[in-house]
Design an enzyme around this catalytic site. Structure first.
Site, PDB file in Angstrom:
ATOM      1  N   SER A 166       0.835  -1.203   0.000  1.00 40.78           N
ATOM      2  CA  SER A 166       0.000   0.000   0.000  1.00 40.78           C
ATOM      3  C   SER A 166       0.863   1.245   0.000  1.00 40.78           C
ATOM      4  O   SER A 166       1.953   1.259   0.599  1.00 40.78           O
ATOM      5  CB  SER A 166      -0.867  -0.013   1.259  1.00 40.78           C
ATOM      6  OG  SER A 166      -1.442   1.251   1.463  1.00 40.78           O
ATOM      7  N   TYR A 196      -2.201  -0.866  10.740  1.00 43.42           N
ATOM      8  CA  TYR A 196      -2.372  -1.466   9.413  1.00 43.42           C
ATOM      9  C   TYR A 196      -1.155  -1.151   8.536  1.00 43.42           C
ATOM     10  O   TYR A 196      -0.577  -2.032   7.900  1.00 43.42           O
ATOM     11  CB  TYR A 196      -3.652  -0.920   8.763  1.00 43.42           C
ATOM     12  CG  TYR A 196      -3.680  -1.072   7.269  1.00 43.42           C
ATOM     13  CD1 TYR A 196      -3.930  -2.305   6.684  1.00 43.42           C
ATOM     14  CD2 TYR A 196      -3.415   0.012   6.431  1.00 43.42           C
ATOM     15  CE1 TYR A 196      -3.929  -2.442   5.306  1.00 43.42           C
ATOM     16  CE2 TYR A 196      -3.411  -0.117   5.062  1.00 43.42           C
ATOM     17  CZ  TYR A 196      -3.669  -1.348   4.503  1.00 43.42           C
ATOM     18  OH  TYR A 196      -3.647  -1.486   3.143  1.00 43.42           O
ATOM     19  N   LYS A 216       2.014  -3.560   6.692  1.00 39.36           N
ATOM     20  CA  LYS A 216       2.462  -3.566   5.290  1.00 39.36           C
ATOM     21  C   LYS A 216       3.975  -3.320   5.212  1.00 39.36           C
ATOM     22  O   LYS A 216       4.670  -3.951   4.415  1.00 39.36           O
ATOM     23  CB  LYS A 216       1.710  -2.509   4.476  1.00 39.36           C
ATOM     24  CG  LYS A 216       0.230  -2.821   4.285  1.00 39.36           C
ATOM     25  CD  LYS A 216      -0.008  -4.058   3.429  1.00 39.36           C
ATOM     26  CE  LYS A 216      -1.475  -4.364   3.222  1.00 39.36           C
ATOM     27  NZ  LYS A 216      -1.736  -5.656   2.593  1.00 39.36           N
TER      28      LYS A 216
HETATM   29  N1  UFG Z   1     -12.593  10.765   3.189  1.00 36.04           N
HETATM   30  C1  UFG Z   1     -13.602  11.640   3.560  1.00 36.04           C
HETATM   31  N2  UFG Z   1     -14.771  11.109   3.989  1.00 36.04           N
HETATM   32  C2  UFG Z   1     -15.000   9.771   4.080  1.00 36.04           C
HETATM   33  C3  UFG Z   1     -13.964   8.887   3.698  1.00 36.04           C
HETATM   34  C4  UFG Z   1     -12.779   9.422   3.258  1.00 36.04           C
HETATM   35  O1  UFG Z   1     -13.417  12.852   3.513  1.00 36.04           O
HETATM   36  O2  UFG Z   1     -16.082   9.357   4.507  1.00 36.04           O
HETATM   37  C5  UFG Z   1     -11.337  11.333   2.712  1.00 36.04           C
HETATM   38  C6  UFG Z   1     -10.156  10.924   3.580  1.00 36.04           C
HETATM   39  O3  UFG Z   1     -10.019  11.800   4.663  1.00 36.04           O
HETATM   40  C7  UFG Z   1      -9.017  10.992   2.578  1.00 36.04           C
HETATM   41  C8  UFG Z   1      -9.672  10.624   1.252  1.00 36.04           C
HETATM   42  O4  UFG Z   1     -11.060  10.802   1.435  1.00 36.04           O
HETATM   43  O5  UFG Z   1      -8.565  12.299   2.506  1.00 36.04           O
HETATM   44  C9  UFG Z   1      -9.420   9.195   0.854  1.00 36.04           C
HETATM   45  O6  UFG Z   1      -9.770   8.362   1.939  1.00 36.04           O
HETATM   46  P1  UFG Z   1      -9.960   6.789   1.805  1.00 36.04           P
HETATM   47  O7  UFG Z   1     -10.343   6.270   3.152  1.00 36.04           O
HETATM   48  O8  UFG Z   1     -10.841   6.474   0.669  1.00 36.04           O
HETATM   49  O9  UFG Z   1      -8.525   6.299   1.393  1.00 36.04           O
HETATM   50  P2  UFG Z   1      -7.130   6.506   2.162  1.00 36.04           P
HETATM   51  O10 UFG Z   1      -6.270   7.282   1.230  1.00 36.04           O
HETATM   52  O11 UFG Z   1      -7.274   7.013   3.507  1.00 36.04           O
HETATM   53  O12 UFG Z   1      -6.694   4.992   2.355  1.00 36.04           O
HETATM   54  C10 UFG Z   1      -6.561   4.156   1.289  1.00 36.04           C
HETATM   55  C11 UFG Z   1      -6.782   2.725   1.741  1.00 36.04           C
HETATM   56  C12 UFG Z   1      -5.730   2.319   2.729  1.00 36.04           C
HETATM   57  C13 UFG Z   1      -4.386   2.602   2.176  1.00 36.04           C
HETATM   58  C14 UFG Z   1      -4.263   4.023   1.739  1.00 36.04           C
HETATM   59  C15 UFG Z   1      -2.958   4.302   1.081  1.00 36.04           C
HETATM   60  O13 UFG Z   1      -8.045   2.607   2.346  1.00 36.04           O
HETATM   61  O14 UFG Z   1      -5.866   0.951   2.963  1.00 36.04           O
HETATM   62  O15 UFG Z   1      -5.289   4.313   0.800  1.00 36.04           O
HETATM   63  O16 UFG Z   1      -2.998   5.492   0.412  1.00 36.04           O
HETATM   64  F1  UFG Z   1      -3.433   2.353   3.096  1.00 36.04           F
END
Ligand code: UFG
Length: 357
Positions: A140, A165, A169
């Site tokens: 990831s 998590y 990784k």
């Molecule tokens: N976000 C919101 N509201 C939500 C969900 C997400 O504003 O309800 C925002 C988060 O704060 C972030 C963006 O959308 O800024 C993306 O969030 P995600 O949860 O979709 O994805 P992440 O980038 O946090 O995480 C994903 C995977 C992880 C991985 C990571 C690596 O879920 O497993 O990418 O970049 F580790």
């Protein structure tokens, strides 16, 4: 020695990325068997029943031929041994199984270490015992923590990142590198999103989704009221976090490309363990994604701005140059395709794989 060609074992093959990878492998002519404990799917764990995600793969391929499936947990080593005994032709493992929620990992750290670390060590031991020396591993972008340089090259330091998590990784990358003096490829996923263009397969998270795109899809279909945007005070163009969203079909194809690279190298007598960024190389903010998905749906989706979410970093955008060159792979699908495909899937399957079609 010519490389052993045979069946590909996909762990976590009923999950979101895993099931799309199974489809890409079958489309590329590989034989596939699937292992999944079904912990994060709506399918029944009854081993005799083909999980719905695999039925959908069959449907896309217009075949009645079942994909061999084992309802097994990677922490169950004797069960892993039985699979390898039953399939002496396994030549490579694409290892997607694992727990993957950042928030949950803080609440249940030992479960994450047990499943992700102990489970993977089990799998590596069984692979070693059965002389299976090829692995493609789901890592990831979270391993980069809050990276010093955007877009992020693979040479960016990997850090014991912001979550349990993420740490699993990072540790697993080291473990696989230590163990795998033969052939392994670590794929650092950025943000897989979208669904198969048929609208037949997609992401089916259990409960309230943690991730942005499945959450938005639930808002669009009326299962959730509005999106909460976590923070608008980041140092980005509109104050919301930037991520590199990658169409899930491109992500799946990246696994096939990684496998082909391993095969090419083994044929040439070279064995490597390298990490590659699976990303499109384009950064989109949360609000960019809200607007792009609203466009696909045909109406503005409601959202509110709230405080930052613990552990989020401002920007994770890939430099995919190395993957483009060495894997011979490139993200091909646009943001609009990703959103249209996600909407087609969610509209046709408002309750995911529990939807009766
Ligand atoms: N976000 C919101 N509201 C939500 C969900 C997400 O504003 O309800 C925002 C988060 O704060 C972030 C963006 O959308 O800024 C993306 O969030 P995600 O949860 O979709 O994805 P992440 O980038 O946090 O995480 C994903 C995977 C992880 C991985 C990571 C690596 O879920 O497993 O990418 O970049 F580790």
């Amino acid at each position: 020695m010519s490389p052993k060609t045979g069946t590909i074992l996909v762990t976590g093959g009923c999950g979101y990325v895993g099931s799309h990878t199974v489809l890409s492998l079958l489309e590329s002519g590989y034989k596939v068997i699937v292992l999944d404990n079904l912990s994060n799917t709506s399918s029944s764990a009854e081993p005799a029943v083909t999980p719905e995600a695999l039925k959908r793969v069959q449907k896309i391929l217009s075949t009645d031929e079942p994909i061999p499936f084992y309802a097994v947990d990677i922490t169950d080593k004797p069960a892993l041994v039985r699979i390898f005994e039953s399939h002496p032709d396994i030549s490579a493992v694409i290892h997607c199984a694992g727990l993957k929620s950042v928030g949950e990992s803080g609440r249940r750290p030992l479960d994450y270490y047990n499943v992700n670390i102990a489970g993977t060590v089990n799998l590596l031991q069984v692979m070693e015992d059965f002389d299976v020396r090829r692995m493609v591993f789901s890592s990831s972008a979270t391993v980069y923590g809050d990276p010093p340089k955007i877009p992020i090259p693979e040479t960016s330091p990997i850090v014991a990142s912001m979550s349990t998590y993420g740490r699993t990784k990072v540790f697993l990358e080291h473990i696989i590198k230590d163990f795998y003096r033969w052939s392994a490829t670590l794929l650092r996923y950025f943000n897989p999103a979208g669904a198969h263009p048929s609208g037949i397969m997609g992401e089916d998270p259990q409960g309230i989704p943690n991730n942005l795109m499945p959450y938005l899809a639930q808002v669009a279909v009326g299962n959730l009221e509005k999106l909460t945007v976590f923070g608008q005070d980041y140092p980005t163009k509109d104050g919301t976090c930037i991520r590199d969203y990658l169409h899930v079909v491109d992500c799946a194809d990246g696994h096939v490309a990684a496998l082909k690279k391993i095969e090419r190298e083994e044929a040439a007598g070279t064995f490597e363990c390298n990490a590659y960024n699976l990303g499109a190389g384009t950064g989109c903010s949360v609000l960019d994604m809200v607007h792009a998905f609203s466009k696909a749906v045909g109406r503005d989706l409601p959202y509110v701005i709230s405080a930052r979410r613990l552990g989020d970093v401002p920007n994770l955008t890939a430099d995919p140059t190395l993957a483009n060159k060495e894997l011979n792979w490139k993200a091909t699908k646009t943001l609009d395709e990703m959103c249209a495909d996600l909407w087609r899937w969610q509209r046709n399957n408002p309750s995911g794989y529990r939807t009766q079609n």
